[in-house]
Design an enzyme around this catalytic site. Structure first.
Site, PDB file in Angstrom:
ATOM      1  CB  ILE A   1      -1.002  -0.109   1.206  1.00  0.00           C
ATOM      2  CG1 ILE A   1      -1.837  -1.312   0.861  1.00  0.00           C
ATOM      3  CG2 ILE A   1      -1.629   1.376   1.222  1.00  0.00           C
ATOM      4  CD1 ILE A   1      -2.826  -1.583   2.178  1.00  0.00           C
ATOM      5  CG  HIS A   2       2.621   2.705  -3.819  1.00  0.00           C
ATOM      6  ND1 HIS A   2       1.966   3.497  -4.569  1.00  0.00           N
ATOM      7  CD2 HIS A   2       2.558   1.205  -4.465  1.00  0.00           C
ATOM      8  CE1 HIS A   2       1.373   2.808  -5.469  1.00  0.00           C
ATOM      9  NE2 HIS A   2       1.741   1.534  -5.461  1.00  0.00           N
ATOM     10  CB  ALA A   3       1.771   7.610  -2.396  1.00  0.00           C
TER      11      ALA A   3
ATOM     12  CB  ALA B   1      -2.709   5.223   0.505  1.00  0.00           C
TER      13      ALA B   1
ATOM     14  CD  GLU C   1       0.390  -0.414  -7.696  1.00  0.00           C
ATOM     15  OE1 GLU C   1       0.960  -1.132  -7.143  1.00  0.00           O
ATOM     16  OE2 GLU C   1      -0.051   0.816  -7.769  1.00  0.00           O
TER      17      GLU C   1
END
Lengths: 112, 607
Positions: free
Chosen positions: A38-40, A43, A111
């Site tokens: 969970i990267h920016a 998120a 992704e």
């Protein structure tokens, strides 16, 4: 490190979203399956979806929970690939909210 | 102080000249945060409102930036979205409001406090790159709000009070427009090329610039002394005494030379064998008329009218357009001024047109197509231009992006309608106002013989002609090297357009960047261009070279060039010719000229 308890202690509160008679809480477990975790941007997707609903929504990882409508809260959970998270929703549209978030997790946020 | 070591960074020389000065880092301008207690309920309510407005403004700013981002940087757009969310995050937004209400803190202090807490949270979690980049996101979002609250809107470019070298990752078109020539000694950016927006603006303002200097923002600190060499792309951070001396000498040499040729800038643009051409200026706002006249412009060859339509909430009304065009005509009379009708894409007019999902705006609804589609906008502008044409009868009307006859017929039809309406209302206008077409599309070149019978002049927009004929987007760094003004195909297209125009007895101008490039003077003269229109700062050098050229020699040269096969070959021939004929020009502007002349065009210095 001094963190004002009022700001972030609510993470614990959101973790404990409890059922009551009027609106039962529902929950589901997911595993973060995209390689980057969970990267920016991920998120941001979660928060965007969560904000569409009136229900209270939290994402919990072991002991700590985050308000799913706060990007900083979600990011501070630190969820790399493989993290087990518990999404809880309570409110008038809890089922729909959970359904929408489940779709995100299951498609790995689009992704690899 | 010879023992200290300076640091050299190499970028792309984007605008010639040498700057020596203090660095001003654009992104990291710290803003002092005042702190005070609010007194009374009303003050608290007012402060809450002020905070809300600042958040809304920051959101809107981010939205604008997002829209201006080119498609290849879509990732950036997503990061801006993250910033937008941070603005509305309960731990920033909610916490700031709580702080204002409960602690009676002023908005700046409240925001700063909540930002600090969020940053502390992340740094308490881990100290890796992840936390660092989250902190960077929080900072970027927060600083925007703090800046707005402090009244430092949008960018801190206006806060530069000393003459300095601006260092930034990139300058947005909005930033670039706000550059103040007087206070900007030089520009350094980490991304961009010779033809990126920053470079074009820098060249037009005569500011030395280096683009594509990787890591410049990290390596240069606020107030560092830097040398920027816009010819070779070299940036020297914290230079030694001897480096300073060397560059100061070069700088002096160049300025002395420019001063010398500027003194003769008012002389007519006439070759040594008495062939008269016209040297005109491209301008965007009336303020530039001063620079145009100072540099010896014999007219305005291109007045860009987009400025009035951008960055505003409502369509400009006919009256304000009229006043602008009227002033332009009056200030330049009796010299002629060429007004180009709106040359914008639908993406820039979102306030009035429905947003279009265009995969490729460069090939989309823009320019004359947009005007013919939304005729009310077009008619308003035509009415304003026509009315202004009565001022001094020196206005020429020019239509951009013409692809063929149909657009000419259609535009003429609309023009006649507007003229009839004005006649009915007994509003005066110039009935003989010349009507011209820009030649920017290959199809217009192919149709040039027929177009020439319908219009009074041609103006070749070389920037677009090169892009559309070679089929490249010059702002795309992967193919930017293919942007070759001296491509034999491009030169043939120009020749075809000029010949068609002259056969029909109409003059042909060039108003693209090629016209302002001293190196291309012999080629354009030899192709028999009648008028060179360029950025005002380029006028003295180009006029100087025109005056020193022989038309006969240029024609002979072009005949030879038109038989060459590659851009590289032509580039070398041109370099050799100008080096032989105007050695002093290139001694001053390009120390590496001899070296560059043998390299492929890719490495061409942009002097």
């Amino acid at each position: 490190m001094l963190i004002d308890p009022r700001t972030f202690a609510n993470r614990r509160e959101t973790a404990l979203i409890q059922s009551d008679e009027e609106s039962p809480a529902i929950a589901q477990e997911f595993i973060v399956a995209n390689r980057l975790g969970i990267h920016a941007r991920v998120a941001a997707q979660i928060v965007k979806v969560a904000c569409r609903f009136d229900s209270e929504i939290s994402i919990a990882k072991s002991e700590v929970a985050a308000n799913a409508k706060s990007i900083l809260d979600v990011l501070s959970l630190l969820c790399p690939y493989g993290t087990k998270v518990f999404v809880t929703a309570r409110g008038p549209d809890a089922a729909q909210a959970l359904h929408a978030l489940a779709a995100l997790f299951q498609t790995k946020f689009g992704e690899p | 102080m010879n023992d200290h070591s300076s640091l050299t960074v190499k970028g792309i020389g984007a605008a010639p000249g040498i700057a020596i000065g203090k660095a001003f880092l654009l992104e990291h301008g710290r803003i002092p945060v005042p702190r005070y207690r609010l007194f009374g309920e009303q003050a608290v309510a007012d402060e809450c409102k002020r905070f809300e407005q600042a958040i809304a403004e920051a959101e809107a700013d981010l939205e604008t930036i997002k829209k201006s981002i080119r498609s290849e940087f879509k990732e950036h757009a997503k990061l801006l979205e993250v910033q937008q969310m941070i603005l509305r995050d309960p731990s920033i937004y909610g916490e700031s409001l709580r702080c204002i209400k409960e602690e009676r803190a002023n908005a700046q202090l409240a925001v700063t406090k909540s930002l600090r807490k969020a940053k502390e949270l992340f740094s308490s979690l881990s100290n890796d790159e992840y936390a660092q980049s989250r902190i960077a996101d929080v900072n970027a979002a927060g600083e925007r709000v703090v800046r707005i609250l402090a009244g430092h809107n949008h960018t801190n470019l206006e806060n530069i009070h000393e003459r300095s070298v601006i260092v930034a990752h990139d300058l947005s078109p909005g930033d670039a427009i706000q550059l103040q020539a007087g206070r900007t000694l030089g520009i350094v950016t980490e991304i961009g090329g010779i033809f990126s927006h920053t470079s074009i603006v820098a060249r037009s303002l005569g500011i030395p610039a280096v683009t594509g200097a990787e890591n410049a923002v990290r390596l240069i600190s606020q107030n560092d002394i830097v040398i920027v060499d816009g010819r070779t792309g070299v940036i020297i951070i914290d230079p030694s005494e001897s480096e300073l001396q060397f560059y100061a000498n070069r700088q002096y040499e160049m300025e002395a030379y420019l001063k010398l040729i500027s003194r003769h800038a008012h002389l007519p643009a006439q070759t040594s064998d008495n062939h008269r051409v016209s040297a005109e200026a491209n301008i965007e706002v009336l303020e530039e008329i001063v620079a145009a006249k100072d540099n010896g412009a014999e007219g305005i060859g291109l007045y860009r009218t987009e400025f009035f339509f951008m960055n505003r909430a409502e369509l400009p009304d006919e009256e304000s357009l009229y006043r602008d065009y009227h002033d332009l005509a009056e200030l330049m009379a009796p010299s002629q001024v060429t007004i180009r009708t709106l040359d914008l894409g639908a993406d820039k007019l979102t306030s009035w047109c429905p947003t279009l999902e265009e995969a490729n705006p460069a090939l989309g609804l823009r320019s004359i197509r947009l005007c013919l589609h939304y005729q009310e906008i077009f008619k308003t502008q035509l009415r304003a231009i026509l009315r202004a044409s009565a001022t001094a009868r020196n206005i020429r009307l020019m239509l951009p992006l013409i692809s063929g006859m149909a657009e000419i017929y259609q535009a003429k039809h609309i023009l006649r309608e507007v003229q009839a309406e004005l006649s009915r209302k007994r509003i005066p206008f110039d009935k003989d106002m010349p009507f011209g077409a820009m030649i920017e599309l290959p199809s217009a070149v192919a149709m040039a013989d027929l177009l020439a019978q319908e219009v009074d002049f041609f103006s070749i927009g070389t920037n677009d002609l090169i892009q559309y004929s070679i089929g490249i987007d010059r702002s795309n760094e992967h193919v930017a090297y293919l942007y070759e003004p001296l491509h034999p195909g491009v030169l043939r297209l120009i020749k075809q357009a000029v010949d068609a125009g002259h056969d029909a007895g109409i003059p042909v101008a060039v108003c693209g960047e090629m016209a302002g490039e001293p190196l291309y003077v012999p080629i354009l003269l030899g192709l028999k261009i009648d008028s060179f229109s360029m950025n005002p700062v380029a006028l003295p050098r180009v006029k100087n070279l025109i005056r020193r050229s022989s038309m006969k020699e240029c024609c002979r040269f072009v005949n030879k060039v038109l038989r060459m096969r590659t851009a590289t070959e032509i580039q070398q021939a041109v370099s050799k010719m100008v080096m032989r004929n105007f050695p002093e020009e290139f001694r001053v502007f390009d120390q590496n000229w001899a070296e560059n002349a043998t390299l492929p065009v890719l490495k061409k210095s942009s002097c």
